[in-house]
Motif scaffolding. Structure first.
Motif, short mmCIF file in Angstrom:
data_model
loop_
_atom_site.label_atom_id
_atom_site.label_comp_id
_atom_site.label_asym_id
_atom_site.label_seq_id
_atom_site.Cartn_x
_atom_site.Cartn_y
_atom_site.Cartn_z
N VAL A 68 9.67 -48.24 6.59
CA VAL A 68 9.78 -49.29 5.87
C VAL A 68 9.39 -50.61 6.63
O VAL A 68 8.86 -51.68 6.33
CB VAL A 68 11.37 -49.65 5.52
N LEU A 69 9.93 -50.59 8.02
CA LEU A 69 9.66 -51.70 8.95
C LEU A 69 8.00 -52.10 8.92
O LEU A 69 7.57 -53.08 9.03
CB LEU A 69 10.16 -51.39 10.24
N SER A 70 7.33 -50.61 9.23
CA SER A 70 5.82 -50.86 9.07
C SER A 70 5.31 -51.59 7.90
O SER A 70 4.44 -52.44 8.07
CB SER A 70 5.08 -49.59 9.47
N GLU A 71 5.88 -51.09 6.81
CA GLU A 71 5.60 -51.70 5.59
C GLU A 71 5.62 -53.25 5.41
O GLU A 71 5.07 -54.10 4.85
CB GLU A 71 6.14 -50.84 4.17
N LEU A 72 6.80 -53.76 5.89
CA LEU A 72 7.49 -55.16 6.04
C LEU A 72 6.18 -55.80 6.93
O LEU A 72 6.03 -57.11 6.75
CB LEU A 72 8.84 -55.32 6.58
N VAL A 73 5.89 -55.29 8.03
CA VAL A 73 5.02 -55.98 9.14
C VAL A 73 3.69 -55.98 8.24
O VAL A 73 3.17 -57.27 8.21
CB VAL A 73 4.61 -55.17 10.33
N VAL A 74 3.20 -55.06 7.56
CA VAL A 74 2.05 -55.20 6.85
C VAL A 74 1.99 -56.17 5.59
O VAL A 74 1.37 -57.26 5.44
CB VAL A 74 1.46 -53.89 6.23
N SER A 75 3.18 -56.31 4.95
CA SER A 75 3.33 -57.21 3.81
C SER A 75 3.40 -58.64 4.31
O SER A 75 2.85 -59.54 3.75
CB SER A 75 4.94 -56.96 3.17
#
Length: 168
Positions: A68-75
């Motif tokens: 989830v953290l990696s997805e938030l970074v991409v987002s």
């Protein structure tokens, strides 16, 4: 007919009216981390925002995991989301067990303990879970400090959001 077959049939009907403009690169304004609970599926109505403004990340609990953290970074760093909303809810199934209990139950019912201990990210209090999530997201070095990170609990009885503030 199976549920998946009915979904495929519905998709063929959907595709006839599909707008190819939706295939353009997304440009969300708000990243939302929320539970996989299907009662939270209508986020545009719950939040009063169009689909295109939301980058929705669904996870059980909703757990702020490394994924989830990696997805938030991409987002926030690639797609352009300018804010992060962490959405917990009352009556979450993840409050009904502990990780240890579910590991024991699944090991016993399947006769296979090899996946245990599996992390399910169970919790007891959605407000406390939201506070912990805010801290986890806020502490990630690749999520800019000027990106607002706010936590909420959706009340399943009223449909209202209650803001949960980070620890001082």
């Amino acid at each position: 007919m199976s549920i998946i077959d009915r979904a495929l049939e519905a998709n063929r009907k959907y595709a006839k009216g599909y707008d190819p403009a939706l295939g353009k690169r997304p440009a969300p304004k708000l990243a939302v981390v929320t539970c996989m609970d299907p009662r939270l599926s209508d986020l545009p109505a719950i939040l009063g925002l169009p689909h295109a403004d939301l980058d929705v990340i669904r996870t059980g609990g909703p757990a702020v995991t490394e994924d989830v953290l990696s997805e938030l970074v991409v987002s926030t760093q690639v797609l352009g989301s300018r804010e992060i909303l962490l959405l917990n809810h009352t009556g979450c199934g993840f409050t009904t067990f502990t990780d240890a209990e579910l590991n024991a139950k699944l090991s016993a019912s399947t006769g296979d303990a090899s996946p245990a201990p599996m992390r399910f990210f169970s919790f007891k209090d959605p407000e406390e879970n939201a506070r912990e999530q805010i801290g986890m997201v806020r502490s990630h070095p690749w999520i800019a400090k000027d990106v607002p990170v706010r936590g909420f609990v959706f009340d399943m009885a009223t449909g209202l959001l209650k803001e949960v503030h980070a620890r001082a």
